[in-house]
Design a protein around this motif. Structure first.
Motif, mmCIF file in Angstrom:
data_model
loop_
_atom_site.group_PDB
_atom_site.id
_atom_site.type_symbol
_atom_site.label_atom_id
_atom_site.label_comp_id
_atom_site.label_asym_id
_atom_site.label_seq_id
_atom_site.Cartn_x
_atom_site.Cartn_y
_atom_site.Cartn_z
ATOM 1 N N GLU A 50 0.837 -1.190 0.000
ATOM 2 C CA GLU A 50 0.000 0.000 0.000
ATOM 3 C C GLU A 50 0.875 1.244 0.000
ATOM 4 O O GLU A 50 2.040 1.209 0.410
ATOM 5 N N ALA A 51 0.331 2.336 -0.489
ATOM 6 C CA ALA A 51 1.083 3.593 -0.588
ATOM 7 C C ALA A 51 1.152 4.269 0.778
ATOM 8 O O ALA A 51 0.158 4.792 1.275
ATOM 9 N N ARG A 52 2.345 4.244 1.369
ATOM 10 C CA ARG A 52 2.552 4.917 2.653
ATOM 11 C C ARG A 52 3.796 5.803 2.601
ATOM 12 O O ARG A 52 4.319 6.193 3.633
ATOM 13 N N GLY A 53 4.245 6.103 1.381
ATOM 14 C CA GLY A 53 5.482 6.846 1.240
ATOM 15 C C GLY A 53 5.343 8.251 0.703
ATOM 16 O O GLY A 53 6.313 8.823 0.191
ATOM 17 N N THR A 54 4.144 8.825 0.813
ATOM 18 C CA THR A 54 3.984 10.190 0.335
ATOM 19 C C THR A 54 4.794 11.160 1.195
ATOM 20 O O THR A 54 4.959 10.961 2.401
ATOM 21 N N CYS A 55 5.281 12.216 0.556
ATOM 22 C CA CYS A 55 6.063 13.243 1.258
ATOM 23 C C CYS A 55 5.236 14.520 1.312
ATOM 24 O O CYS A 55 4.868 15.071 0.261
ATOM 25 N N PRO A 56 4.925 15.023 2.495
ATOM 26 C CA PRO A 56 4.092 16.225 2.619
ATOM 27 C C PRO A 56 4.749 17.445 1.981
ATOM 28 O O PRO A 56 5.965 17.614 2.012
ATOM 29 N N GLY A 57 3.918 18.295 1.396
ATOM 30 C CA GLY A 57 4.379 19.595 0.912
ATOM 31 C C GLY A 57 4.814 19.649 -0.532
ATOM 32 O O GLY A 57 5.088 20.740 -1.049
ATOM 33 N N LEU A 58 4.887 18.519 -1.205
ATOM 34 C CA LEU A 58 5.428 18.532 -2.569
ATOM 35 C C LEU A 58 4.513 19.252 -3.562
ATOM 36 O O LEU A 58 4.990 19.836 -4.535
ATOM 37 N N GLU A 59 3.201 19.193 -3.331
ATOM 38 C CA GLU A 59 2.263 19.748 -4.314
ATOM 39 C C GLU A 59 2.439 21.247 -4.509
ATOM 40 O O GLU A 59 2.168 21.781 -5.589
ATOM 41 N N HIS A 60 2.895 21.950 -3.490
ATOM 42 C CA HIS A 60 2.920 23.414 -3.552
ATOM 43 C C HIS A 60 4.327 24.004 -3.429
ATOM 44 O O HIS A 60 4.463 25.222 -3.423
ATOM 45 N N THR A 61 5.347 23.173 -3.374
ATOM 46 C CA THR A 61 6.679 23.711 -3.149
ATOM 47 C C THR A 61 7.336 24.167 -4.449
ATOM 48 O O THR A 61 7.073 23.605 -5.521
ATOM 49 N N SER A 62 8.159 25.170 -4.341
ATOM 50 C CA SER A 62 9.001 25.601 -5.464
ATOM 51 C C SER A 62 10.432 25.110 -5.281
ATOM 52 O O SER A 62 11.295 25.383 -6.120
ATOM 53 N N LYS A 63 10.656 24.378 -4.187
ATOM 54 C CA LYS A 63 12.003 23.885 -3.875
ATOM 55 C C LYS A 63 12.163 22.444 -4.356
ATOM 56 O O LYS A 63 11.182 21.705 -4.456
ATOM 57 N N PRO A 64 13.385 22.035 -4.646
ATOM 58 C CA PRO A 64 13.598 20.616 -4.960
ATOM 59 C C PRO A 64 13.350 19.758 -3.730
ATOM 60 O O PRO A 64 13.560 20.199 -2.591
ATOM 61 N N ALA A 65 12.897 18.553 -3.948
ATOM 62 C CA ALA A 65 12.732 17.604 -2.847
ATOM 63 C C ALA A 65 14.103 17.060 -2.453
ATOM 64 O O ALA A 65 14.939 16.793 -3.319
ATOM 65 N N LEU A 66 14.328 16.904 -1.166
ATOM 66 C CA LEU A 66 15.521 16.233 -0.664
ATOM 67 C C LEU A 66 15.059 14.909 -0.063
ATOM 68 O O LEU A 66 14.462 14.867 1.009
ATOM 69 N N VAL A 67 15.302 13.825 -0.781
ATOM 70 C CA VAL A 67 14.835 12.495 -0.401
ATOM 71 C C VAL A 67 15.947 11.805 0.381
ATOM 72 O O VAL A 67 17.023 11.532 -0.166
ATOM 73 N N VAL A 68 15.684 11.521 1.649
ATOM 74 C CA VAL A 68 16.709 11.014 2.559
ATOM 75 C C VAL A 68 16.336 9.618 3.037
ATOM 76 O O VAL A 68 15.241 9.412 3.576
ATOM 77 N N SER A 69 17.239 8.667 2.833
ATOM 78 C CA SER A 69 17.037 7.303 3.320
ATOM 79 C C SER A 69 17.752 7.172 4.663
ATOM 80 O O SER A 69 18.964 6.991 4.722
ATOM 81 N N HIS A 70 16.981 7.245 5.756
ATOM 82 C CA HIS A 70 17.561 7.346 7.098
ATOM 83 C C HIS A 70 17.239 6.111 7.924
ATOM 84 O O HIS A 70 16.113 5.609 7.919
ATOM 85 N N VAL A 71 18.234 5.605 8.630
ATOM 86 C CA VAL A 71 18.054 4.545 9.616
ATOM 87 C C VAL A 71 18.564 5.042 10.955
ATOM 88 O O VAL A 71 19.312 6.023 11.024
ATOM 89 N N ALA A 72 18.170 4.371 12.014
ATOM 90 C CA ALA A 72 18.527 4.834 13.355
ATOM 91 C C ALA A 72 20.034 4.961 13.535
ATOM 92 O O ALA A 72 20.519 5.882 14.216
ATOM 93 N N ALA A 73 20.798 4.051 12.935
ATOM 94 C CA ALA A 73 22.249 4.084 13.090
ATOM 95 C C ALA A 73 22.892 5.319 12.469
ATOM 96 O O ALA A 73 24.049 5.637 12.767
#
Length: 394
Positions: A50-73
């Protein structure tokens, strides 16, 4: 008489072989091309995540998205907050505990290292990619593969000129130095070579050898789909024994909206399913290797193939390799505004060097965590430490 005729015939055959050999050497070789235009892998899974990976704010931003793959470590994400005036932050917590009430910035499984995050972002935000593009990075601030004198991704991202990076072809790896990638001609044996296959057997602990050996088959499956799996057609899909695919290390890059949309959402779904189908009890033998190190590294070769635009028709391997490996001088100037460096083809003085054993000292993050970079004046920073601590000095 018969003996003389036989001798003359053998001499003629030998002469023909010699002539053919020299003509073959002198004749320009045909370009090696591959049908790496469309992902055709078909999953055997009965249902998709199921789709649970949406990123808030993309629809209205003029900035590039910064997509970060983060783990606790990777440690805290405070350093990323300082970049929020330049980027729309999309920080994915890859190893977060399962929580069905969380519907944003989650991935279906912790698989394939950063690739599961990148693909989930592309799938779940396909219709909301910012016009300014997207930058894809790992979650830790300090890593040996960050192309910065202090290995600091905060500095790299603050200095990055996204429009300039995308101007040429709509894609650029964030790394300029050629160390650790496959750009140098002496990086190692071709991925599909017999030598590399033997190395992967004799050195199963080497993620590089094993993933390089697995890559030709993986690409044939991804781009060939049923044509390869059912009909055994590998021409134009699988790297030959002497074919080398060159690319920059280490799966951190910037890409335009147009380049992302060169492929359908369904293609990104197929790649992610190839990754997910390689795990679990119902593992598909044609899908990704079970070992995350191998699967993730195979996909790290894929991004520039997907996003660098090619002529209509098959992908020319030589041309792709040239585009994937721009000179370090051009790269530093285009991406980071460093245009007066002393450089050779693949490295520039004072910009990057591989740390011993590809590891940073244990106190590195503590030593430099308070370094602050001005995102509005790229390259300007208030720095309290030295360029290199004693452990890195000759």
């Amino acid at each position: 008489m018969l003996r003389k005729s036989r001798k003359s015939l053998l001499q003629l055959i030998f002469l023909c072989i010699v002539v053919y050999f020299f003509v073959s050497l002198l004749r320009p070789s045909a370009p090696k091309t591959f049908s790496w235009n469309t992902i055709r892998y078909k999953t055997t899974a009965k249902s998709l995540p199921e789709a649970r990976g949406t990123c808030p704010g993309l629809e209205h931003t003029s900035k590039p998205a910064l997509v970060v793959s983060h783990v606790a470590a990777d440690g805290d994400t405070e350093w990323l907050n300082r970049l929020s005036s330049k980027y729309n932050l999309c920080i994915y917590e890859v190893d977060a505990p399962s929580d069905p009430t969380v519907t944003n910035l989650r991935v279906p499984a912790n698989r394939g290292h950063e690739s599961i995050t990148y693909l989930t972002f592309l799938i779940d935000n396909y219709d909301s990619i910012p016009q300014a593009g997207a930058v894809f990075v790992h979650g830790s601030r300090f890593q040996w593969h960050n192309d910065d004198p202090l290995y600091d991704n905060a500095a790299t991202l603050a200095a990055l000129n996204v429009p300039s990076a995308l101007a040429a072809v709509g894609y650029h790896n964030l790394r300029c130095d050629w160390n650790a990638g496959t750009c140098p001609k002496d990086f190692g044996p071709p991925q599909g070579s017999f030598e590399n296959t033997i190395n992967s057997i004799l050195q199963p602990w080497s993620a590089r050898s094993v993933s390089d050996a697995a890559m030709p088959q993986a690409f044939a499956v991804l781009f060939g789909g049923d044509e390869y799996l059912k009909h055994g057609k590998s021409k134009g899909l699988k790297l030959g024994r002497s074919d080398s695919l060159r690319s920059q290390c280490c799966a951190q890059f910037v890409v335009s909206k147009e380049s992302i949309h060169r492929h359908s959402r369904e293609e990104y779904v197929a790649i992610r399913q190839w990754l997910l189908d390689g795990y679990g009890m119902s593992r598909n033998s044609n899908a990704a290797p079970r070992d995350d190190r191998i699967a993730g590294r195979v996909l790290s070769y894929l991004w520039h193939i997907l996003f660098i635009p090619q002529q209509n028709g098959p992908v020319d391997l030589d041309e792709l390799n040239k585009q994937a490996c721009p000179s370090a001088a051009d790269c530093y100037c285009r991406l980071y505004g460093k245009c007066d460096l002393r450089c050779n083809l693949g490295a520039c003085d004072g910009q990057y060097r591989v740390p011993p054993y590809m590891r940073l000292p244990q106190d590195w993050a503590e030593l430099h965590k308070n370094d602050v970079y001005d995102v509005h004046e790229p390259g300007v920073k208030a720095l309290h430490g030295r360029l290199y601590p004693k452990a890195f000095e000759p």
